[in-house]
Structures are given as C-alpha cells and as structure tokens.
Design an enzyme around this catalytic site. Structure first.
Site, short mmCIF file in Angstrom:
data_model
loop_
_atom_site.label_atom_id
_atom_site.label_comp_id
_atom_site.label_asym_id
_atom_site.label_seq_id
_atom_site.Cartn_x
_atom_site.Cartn_y
_atom_site.Cartn_z
N CYS A 2 11.80 -13.68 -40.39
CA CYS A 2 12.18 -12.39 -39.82
C CYS A 2 12.03 -12.48 -38.30
O CYS A 2 11.22 -13.25 -37.80
CB CYS A 2 11.31 -11.22 -40.29
SG CYS A 2 11.26 -11.03 -42.07
N ARG A 27 16.32 -16.56 -37.79
CA ARG A 27 15.02 -16.37 -38.44
C ARG A 27 15.15 -15.60 -39.76
O ARG A 27 14.18 -15.42 -40.48
CB ARG A 27 14.08 -15.58 -37.52
CG ARG A 27 13.80 -16.26 -36.22
CD ARG A 27 12.83 -15.45 -35.40
NE ARG A 27 11.56 -15.32 -36.08
CZ ARG A 27 10.58 -16.20 -36.03
NH1 ARG A 27 10.73 -17.28 -35.32
NH2 ARG A 27 9.46 -16.00 -36.67
N TRP A 74 14.32 -11.63 -43.47
CA TRP A 74 14.47 -12.65 -44.52
C TRP A 74 13.50 -12.21 -45.61
O TRP A 74 12.29 -12.27 -45.44
CB TRP A 74 14.09 -14.02 -43.97
CG TRP A 74 14.36 -15.14 -44.91
CD1 TRP A 74 15.56 -15.75 -45.15
CD2 TRP A 74 13.40 -15.83 -45.72
NE1 TRP A 74 15.40 -16.76 -46.06
CE2 TRP A 74 14.10 -16.83 -46.43
CE3 TRP A 74 12.03 -15.70 -45.93
CZ2 TRP A 74 13.47 -17.70 -47.32
CZ3 TRP A 74 11.41 -16.56 -46.82
CH2 TRP A 74 12.12 -17.55 -47.50
N ASN A 100 6.92 -9.07 -39.08
CA ASN A 100 7.24 -10.42 -39.52
C ASN A 100 5.98 -11.00 -40.13
O ASN A 100 4.94 -11.03 -39.48
CB ASN A 100 7.69 -11.25 -38.31
CG ASN A 100 7.79 -12.73 -38.62
OD1 ASN A 100 8.09 -13.10 -39.75
ND2 ASN A 100 7.54 -13.56 -37.63
N GLY A 101 6.06 -11.45 -41.39
CA GLY A 101 4.89 -12.04 -42.03
C GLY A 101 4.62 -11.38 -43.36
O GLY A 101 5.52 -10.79 -43.97
N GLU A 482 17.22 -37.42 -45.77
CA GLU A 482 17.66 -36.46 -44.75
C GLU A 482 19.16 -36.17 -44.89
O GLU A 482 19.59 -35.02 -44.81
CB GLU A 482 17.31 -37.00 -43.35
CG GLU A 482 17.76 -36.13 -42.20
CD GLU A 482 17.27 -34.68 -42.24
OE1 GLU A 482 16.42 -34.35 -43.07
OE2 GLU A 482 17.80 -33.89 -41.44
N LYS A 486 20.74 -32.45 -45.66
CA LYS A 486 21.74 -31.82 -44.77
C LYS A 486 22.94 -31.35 -45.58
O LYS A 486 23.42 -30.24 -45.42
CB LYS A 486 22.24 -32.81 -43.70
CG LYS A 486 21.38 -33.07 -42.53
CD LYS A 486 21.17 -31.93 -41.58
CE LYS A 486 20.01 -31.08 -41.95
NZ LYS A 486 18.69 -31.49 -41.63
N GLU A 489 22.07 -28.32 -48.05
CA GLU A 489 21.68 -27.01 -47.50
C GLU A 489 22.84 -26.25 -46.86
O GLU A 489 22.84 -25.04 -46.84
CB GLU A 489 20.50 -27.12 -46.53
CG GLU A 489 20.77 -27.83 -45.24
CD GLU A 489 19.54 -27.93 -44.35
OE1 GLU A 489 18.73 -27.01 -44.32
OE2 GLU A 489 19.40 -28.96 -43.67
N HIS A 505 16.66 -47.59 -62.88
CA HIS A 505 15.58 -47.12 -63.76
C HIS A 505 15.87 -45.72 -64.31
O HIS A 505 14.96 -45.05 -64.78
CB HIS A 505 14.24 -47.17 -63.03
CG HIS A 505 13.88 -48.56 -62.60
ND1 HIS A 505 13.53 -49.55 -63.48
CD2 HIS A 505 13.88 -49.14 -61.37
CE1 HIS A 505 13.31 -50.67 -62.83
NE2 HIS A 505 13.52 -50.45 -61.54
N LYS A 604 15.45 -20.22 -40.42
CA LYS A 604 15.11 -21.30 -39.50
C LYS A 604 13.61 -21.58 -39.48
O LYS A 604 13.19 -22.71 -39.40
CB LYS A 604 15.59 -20.93 -38.10
CG LYS A 604 15.36 -22.00 -37.06
CD LYS A 604 16.24 -23.21 -37.33
CE LYS A 604 16.00 -24.34 -36.36
NZ LYS A 604 16.54 -25.61 -36.90
C1 F6R Z 1 16.35 -28.53 -42.77
C2 F6R Z 1 15.32 -27.83 -42.05
C3 F6R Z 1 14.03 -27.56 -42.73
C4 F6R Z 1 12.86 -27.68 -41.73
C5 F6R Z 1 11.54 -27.29 -42.38
C6 F6R Z 1 10.37 -27.44 -41.44
O1 F6R Z 1 17.49 -28.76 -42.00
O2 F6R Z 1 15.50 -27.46 -40.92
O3 F6R Z 1 13.84 -28.41 -43.81
O4 F6R Z 1 12.81 -29.00 -41.28
O5 F6R Z 1 11.62 -25.96 -42.82
O6 F6R Z 1 10.54 -26.68 -40.29
P1 F6R Z 1 9.73 -26.97 -38.98
O7 F6R Z 1 10.15 -28.30 -38.48
O8 F6R Z 1 10.08 -25.86 -38.06
O9 F6R Z 1 8.27 -26.98 -39.36
#
Ligand code: F6R
Length: 609
Positions: A2, A27, A74, A100-101, A482, A486, A489, A505, A604
């Site tokens: 949020c 956010r 969020w 937020n929280g 990774e 990507k 998501e 396996h 984010k």
């Molecule tokens: C994926 C992504 C998330 C963050 C994860 C940790 O693209 O961005 O998987 O990497 O939520 O976030 P941070 O790095 O902010 O602790």
C-alpha cells in the site's frame, strides 16, 4: 504494501495527492482513495481498481481542500472493494486515516470499540480500527490521541491522520513500515516512498520507527515515542524525476532493462578506486572479522533470493567459505544455525520486505554480523544492518525486478572478490581478471539489448504456449530460476525452472511437442553435459530455445533456436544470460496484452508476511 500520501499547504491537496498516488501505484493498486478537509467537514472518495478509476469517479466533482491524505491499496484484510478501500473515516466523521501495514490485534480492538463505545464497523479491514480508535480517544488533542492509539496497537504500520477539528494539519506515525516527510515551499507532505514527491521537492526526512510526525503548511516536526522533539538531518534526494518516469519507453520494465548497463557501471565505480581495489566505504568489516566467520548466510525473497543463489556460487568459489542461501520466510521459522561466527547477508531491493527484515532480526538476535545489499537508501533493512552495501540501480518502479537483480549480482561479485583477497584464497591475477570481466559487462549487455528485436520476434511466435521450462547447470541453474520467475509473474504462463541434471529424475515426463524449454548453456565447463540434457528434451519433441556464448555453434544441432550472448568467463555469465530472459518475458507479456508494470496479485514492496 500500500502507498500513502498526504499534502498540507495552500493549493488544492487533491491534485498533489492523486499525482503522488500514481507514483506509488507499484506498491499496490487494487483500490485507491482520498480524504480532504473541506468547509463541509472531511470528504472521502474511494474506488476499487486502479487510481484511474478514482480519478474518473471524482472528475466531475468540485472537491477542494488544502489538507488531505490518499492511499493506493494492496488488499490484506478484506477483499478489494469500494468499502474496504482507504481512507477510513470514524463513525462520527471526525477522523480519517490512511494506513500501510497490519494491525495485528485489530480483532481485540474492534471488540473493545464495539463493547465499550458502541462503534459499528463498516469494513472488513484491520485499518478501520485506527480511525475509530483515534476518534474515541480524541479529547481535543489529536497528537495525544494518536500516541494513545499506538500504545494500544500491535503490528507493523505507517499511517496518516487528519481531523475535522484540527485544520491544516496531518499527523503520521511509523512503526515497521516505510514513511517519509517531504519539505516543500509553503507546503509539506508525508508519503510511503520518495517517487511520490520528487515532482515537487527533493528535501526529505526519513522517519524512524516509533516516531510521530506533525505536518502543517510551514512546519514538519518529528517526535519520538515519549513526545520529545527529534532533530533529523534533511536527506537531499538526487534522483531526478525523469529517473522515476518512463523516459519514452512503453513500460517501466523495458526502461529498467535498458538501464542495466548504467546501473552496473554506477554500482561498480562507487566501490573501485583508481587502482581497482575494492573499497567498502561505510562498511567496517576488518580482516580479523572476516577470518573469524565460519559461515555466510544469504537470505532474501524472490528475485533477490535468486541473486543470492549466484552469490553462493561465487563467494564459495572465491572466498572458500561455506555459504547457505535461504528464503527469508523459511529461515525465520527454522531456528537456523547462526551465531557470532556467521556473516548474514540480507538482499533486498526495497529494503522493506517484511520477511527479509524479520529474518535479519532473527539472525541479529543470535549474534550474527549483518551486511545488507539494498537499493533504497534509508530503508528499514539498511537501517537495521551493521553494514550496508548499496546497489546503485536508481528507483525501480516496475513490479518485476530487473536492474535491481543485476546490480545485486555485482555486489555478490564484489563481496566475493573482497573476501577472497582478504582471506588470500584468490590470486591477484584472478582478482584482476574477474574485475576486468565485470567492467566489460555493461558494453556486452548493450550488445544484447541491440538485438532485442530478435527476442521480440521469438516472443511473437511463442507467446501463446502454456508450459515453459528453464533448465541450466551450475550458475546457469541459478539464472534459470530468475528467468522462470520473470516469465510467470508478468505473462502468467506456467513456467518452471530446474537444474538440468535433475530433469531425468521426474520432470522430463512433462515434455511434449508444445512444451518450450529454455536451456541455458553458458558454462563452458559444463557445456558438453548441457548438450546431453538438450538432446534429451529435444528427443521428446520439445521446442528448445538455447542461450549460449557466441562461437559455441555446436548447440545449433540440438536446439530449435539459439540466442547468443557475448563471450565471457563462466563466473560472470549470469549478468549477461539473464538479459535475454528478461526481454523474452517482457515481449511475451506485451504480446499477450498484459499489464506489464503492474501484474495481477503482485505489489512492488511486500511489507506483510
Ligand atoms: C520479482 C520481484 C520479487 C522481489 C521480492 C523481494 O520480480 O521483484 O520477487 O524480488 O519480493 O523484494 P525486495 O528485493 O524488495 O526485498
């Protein structure tokens, strides 16, 4: 997660708040709302969906007030809906809040407010209790009521409050969730993050835990838990607004992919002197301390965790010390083997990820030395660490992390080289060769980016497949995770990463003609083994897209397509290999018409468990 924004000044707060919320949409964006102090009392407007929905809702309305607060949500407690959106207003309509929280004891507080004060709650949220609580505790002094309310609340939160009876004032409070105050000319702000305010100012106060902020048009005062005024240095932010905007790219994600050469150069040059010695300015790890460690623990979430997987390979190889990598949400509940001989490395772009923060605290309580790799200056992870190794990626806005990942990798290499040198486990020749490889990566990434059109064409042709596997060996297996994250998501395609040797396996049972296998074959030392794995999946009719180093054309015999990356040593290849995977995910999602910068169900910064 949020995002919250508040404005107090002499203009219409509405415009500043809507603009700030747009910058904070990363956010959370399942609903948004605004509350203004007006001549007719506090007016609240809120709407499910993106901020554009709220804007449309209020577009024909004369909504005017010099003081206001806004929120982009969020959802955690209570489904995304108009009613559950923030701001929340108290039953007597005297108090509005944005939060937020999580208020962990909200059920108890709700019961108390209902039993003792007859308050009937309108929403399913935990946040509404804050508004109701402050209103029943308010006996004419908002500040005092906020102090009393937080003394009754448990959890992690940052919130902003306005009162009908105290015009031209916002009060905010922080405990374990991000909060800043912005210093404007004749106006002041509160916000969750810097991009919300960059258009208007660059002077910021970072608010610490258990601090209360009083904002009026001409004053920002910070007070501690005991009500004493706290003196805080102003942080001069040198990000430009342009940094935080799209700069002509269709999406922030594409812009951020293209910013990687610059971000890598920045992160490297800030740690290298003219003789190529790594200097850890602000990091006070001595040779004796480094020798005292018998283990490194790298803990993070998501993409940052994947950077940690590369960190394990390189630190073990270069510094010859055992490294464990763990997912923060698992680490914290496992009573891990951590003590004062452990170097604990937390990796986090935002520095606000609650799981990472909690894992850090757990390790700290067991005596570990905490080094964090963080992008956001002054974030919670940074502040609670003994030492901070900043990535210089600049603001990362797209939910899918790209430039934060590659700069986190740079930090892993620098830490490994630094430790290797101090522990005398690498020669000067090796040190210099890896450093010159690292310095060459920005130009090599630019070469890959110049060929983005080829990957775009591939995505146009493959975007409607439903199953994608990423395979690799050694460092390539770390990058496979990774690449797969990507893709899933932002394109919502079911993708899965696995170490190539593990395929036989079990997972190979899933191979069929429509399956895409992205095989990473950039490790010279494992190239022949990888070729065998590619042949295995090709024999099951899978469509194989391989990533290999230029010149290794043998791979064309067993692959359907090959994407070449420039020649490099095996150690640094993740920095290059990941780039075509980021581009592939981006173009597939674009072809599918998805909302790339704000993928569904994600935010984010994940500041809840
Ligand atoms: C994926 C992504 C998330 C963050 C994860 C940790 O693209 O961005 O998987 O990497 O939520 O976030 P941070 O790095 O902010 O602790």
């Amino acid at each position: 997660m949020c995002g919250i924004v508040g404005y107090v000044g002499s203009d219409n707060a509405r415009d500043y708040i809507i603009d700030g919320l747009k910058k904070l949409e990363y956010r959370g964006y399942d609903s948004a709302g605004i509350a203004l102090q007006t001549e007719d009392g506090i007016i609240v407007r809120k709407k499910k969906g993106k901020i554009a929905n709220l804007e449309q809702e209020i577009s024909g309305e004369k909504l005017y007030g010099n003081t206001g607060i806004g929120h982009t949500r969020w959802a955690t407690h209570g489904a995304p809906s108009d009613i559950n959106s923030h701001p929340h207003i108290s039953e007597d309509e005297s108090i509005a809040i944005v939060h937020n929280g999580i208020v962990e004891n909200y059920m108890d507080l709700k019961k108390w407010l209902n039993d003792e004060h007859g308050i009937v709650f309108k929403t399913e949220t935990d946040s509404e209790v804050i508004a109701q609580l402050i209103s029943v505790l308010n006996k004419g002094d908002l500040e005092e009521a906020v102090y009393q309310a937080v003394s009754m609340m448990r959890g992690a939160y940052a919130f902003g409050v306005i009162s009908k009876n105290e015009p031209n004032k916002i009060i905010a409070y922080r405990k374990d969730a991000p909060l800043i105050a912005g210093l404007g000319k004749g106006c002041n702000f509160i916000a969750s993050d810097i991009p919300a305010l960059l258009k208007y100012l660059n002077k910021i106060y970072l608010i610490e835990n258990d601090e209360l902020v009083i904002c009026t048009p001409d004053r920002v005062e910070i007070k501690n838990k005991e009500g004493q005024t706290v003196k805080r240095d102003i942080l001069q932010v040198n990000w430009s607004l342009e940094d935080a905007e799209k700069d002509g790219y269709e999406h922030f994600m594409l812009k951020e992919i293209h910013e990687q050469p610059k971000a890598i150069r920045e992160t490297l040059t800030r740690r290298l002197d003219e003789n190529d010695n790594i200097f850890l300015d602000g990091i006070s790890l001595t040779k004796e301390e480094l020798e005292n460690f018998n283990k490194v623990y790298i803990v993070a979430c998501g993409t940052a965790y994947h950077a940690g997987l590369v960190g394990k390979y390189v630190i073990e190889k270069m510094a010859r010390i055992p490294v464990e990598v763990d997912i923060a949400s698992e680490f914290r509940y496992r009573d891990p083997f951590v003590d004062d001989k452990t170097l604990f490395i937390a990796i986090s772009q935002s520095g606000e990820t609650l799981d990472t923060l909690a894992a850090l605290r757990e390790a700290k309580s067991k005596g570990a030395r905490i080094l964090s790799v963080v992008n956001v200056v002054g974030s919670s992870v940074a502040r609670e660490s003994d030492d901070v190794f900043y990535t210089w990626a600049g603001p990362e806005i797209a939910v899918a992390s790209t430039k934060a990942y590659t700069t986190q990798l740079i930090c892993m290499y620098l830490i490994a080289l630094y430790m290797g040198r101090l522990r005398e486990t690498i020669s000067d020749e090796y040190y210099n060769s890896i450093l010159s490889e690292l310095k060459a990566t920005p130009a090599k990434i630019e070469k890959i980016l110049d060929k983005a059109g080829e990957i775009e064409n591939l995505a146009k042709y493959l975007y409607n497949r439903t199953n994608v596997f990423f395979i690799g060996r050694g460092l390539d297996s770390a990058v496979a995770y990774e690449g797969s994250l990507k893709l899933k998501e932002i394109s919502y395609i079911n993708s899965f990463a696995i170490a190539a040797g593990e395929l036989k396996h079990g997972t190979i049972a899933l191979m069929e003609p429509e399956t895409i296998v992205i095989s990473l074959a950039t490790q010279d030392s494992l190239f022949e083994k990888m070729l065998s794995n590619i042949v295995e999946v090709k024999a099951r009719m899978a469509h194989v897209v391989s990533v290999a180093k230029e010149g290794n054309t043998k791979i064309e015999e067993s692959s359907t397509e090959v994407i070449y990356i420039p020649q490099c040593t095996d150690e640094v290849s993740p920095l290059l290999t990941v780039v075509p995977l980021q581009l592939f995910a981006y173009y597939v999602a674009r072809e599918k018409g998805e909302d790339i910068d704000k993928p569904r169900n994600l935010a984010k910064s994940v500041t809840v468990e």
